[in-house]
Design an enzyme around this catalytic site. Structure first.
Site, PDB file in Angstrom:
ATOM      1  N   GLN A 205       0.883  -1.185  -0.148  1.00 21.93           N
ATOM      2  CA  GLN A 205       0.061  -0.028   0.209  1.00 21.93           C
ATOM      3  C   GLN A 205       0.919   1.198   0.128  1.00 21.93           C
ATOM      4  O   GLN A 205       1.368   1.982   0.957  1.00 21.93           O
ATOM      5  CB  GLN A 205      -0.856   0.100   1.155  1.00 21.93           C
ATOM      6  CG  GLN A 205      -1.963   1.100   1.302  1.00 21.93           C
ATOM      7  CD  GLN A 205      -2.986   0.945   2.096  1.00 21.93           C
ATOM      8  OE1 GLN A 205      -3.097  -0.005   2.627  1.00 21.93           O
ATOM      9  NE2 GLN A 205      -3.697   2.334   2.215  1.00 21.93           N
ATOM     10  N   PHE A 206       1.309   1.807  -1.088  1.00 25.64           N
ATOM     11  CA  PHE A 206       2.283   2.827  -1.446  1.00 25.64           C
ATOM     12  C   PHE A 206       1.542   4.113  -0.779  1.00 25.64           C
ATOM     13  O   PHE A 206       2.360   5.020  -0.430  1.00 25.64           O
ATOM     14  CB  PHE A 206       2.554   3.105  -2.756  1.00 25.64           C
ATOM     15  CG  PHE A 206       1.495   3.719  -3.525  1.00 25.64           C
ATOM     16  CD1 PHE A 206       1.449   5.037  -3.878  1.00 25.64           C
ATOM     17  CD2 PHE A 206       0.671   3.045  -4.322  1.00 25.64           C
ATOM     18  CE1 PHE A 206       0.711   5.705  -4.559  1.00 25.64           C
ATOM     19  CE2 PHE A 206      -0.505   3.645  -4.919  1.00 25.64           C
ATOM     20  CZ  PHE A 206      -0.479   5.078  -5.298  1.00 25.64           C
ATOM     21  N   THR A 207       0.318   4.061  -0.722  1.00 30.90           N
ATOM     22  CA  THR A 207      -0.311   5.398  -0.074  1.00 30.90           C
ATOM     23  C   THR A 207       0.055   5.546   1.336  1.00 30.90           C
ATOM     24  O   THR A 207      -0.070   6.774   1.995  1.00 30.90           O
ATOM     25  CB  THR A 207      -1.801   5.398  -0.029  1.00 30.90           C
ATOM     26  OG1 THR A 207      -2.247   4.060   0.586  1.00 30.90           O
ATOM     27  CG2 THR A 207      -2.157   5.220  -1.582  1.00 30.90           C
TER      28      THR A 207
END
Length: 157
Positions: free
Chosen positions: A90-92
């Site tokens: 989850q790069f966010t």
């Protein structure tokens, strides 16, 4: 002057972990990863997340004591209880949200580096623990969980 935004000082591998009774990841209407009792770890790779940081995150995920012992205290780790680990990229989580009304993702690793780092974390965890499931890097995923507690922690390396 003290920096009130400590995450801006350095990049670090991030994992938001949740103790769960069950969790699953679905892609294109198919469940691709599922666990019962264990940890759901949402993982963000940032620039500079090298082998040492990835190895440290593996150690923390498998050894972090968030499960109850016989006295009800958080003294047992995922490895102690033999629980499942569901890793979801989850790069966010690496977003800079300190100003404005739109997140900036300049602090996240490139997709190529993010994939390499995430795959390495999965590999290390699977070498040390038999119950490791994953989502699909870069896919539109539907994540379901039953948070136990709720118990949620932010880990960095």
């Amino acid at each position: 002057m003290t920096n009130i935004y400590p995450l801006c000082q350095h990049a670090a591998m991030i994992a938001l972990i949740q103790r769960v009774s069950e969790a699953s990841v679905e892609v294109d209407s198919k469940i691709i990863g599922a666990i019962d009792t264990g940890l759901l770890a949402l993982v963000a790779v940032q620039p500079g997340d090298d082998e040492a940081r990835i190895g440290r995150m593996c150690e923390r995920l498998l050894g972090y004591r968030v499960f109850a012992d016989a006295q009800g205290k958080m003294n047992k780790s995922l490895q102690d209880i033999g629980g499942g680990l569901l890793l979801v990229s989850q790069f966010t989580l690496a977003a800079d949200t300190h100003s404005g009304k739109r997140p900036s993702f300049s602090s996240a690793a490139s997709p190529e580096d993010g994939l390499r780092g995430f795959e390495r974390l999965v590999s290390l965890c699977r070498q040390r623990h038999e119950k490791v499931e994953t989502g699909q890097f870069g896919a539109d995923m539907k994540v379901r969980l039953l948070n136990d507690g709720p118990v949620t922690f932010w880990l960095e390396t």
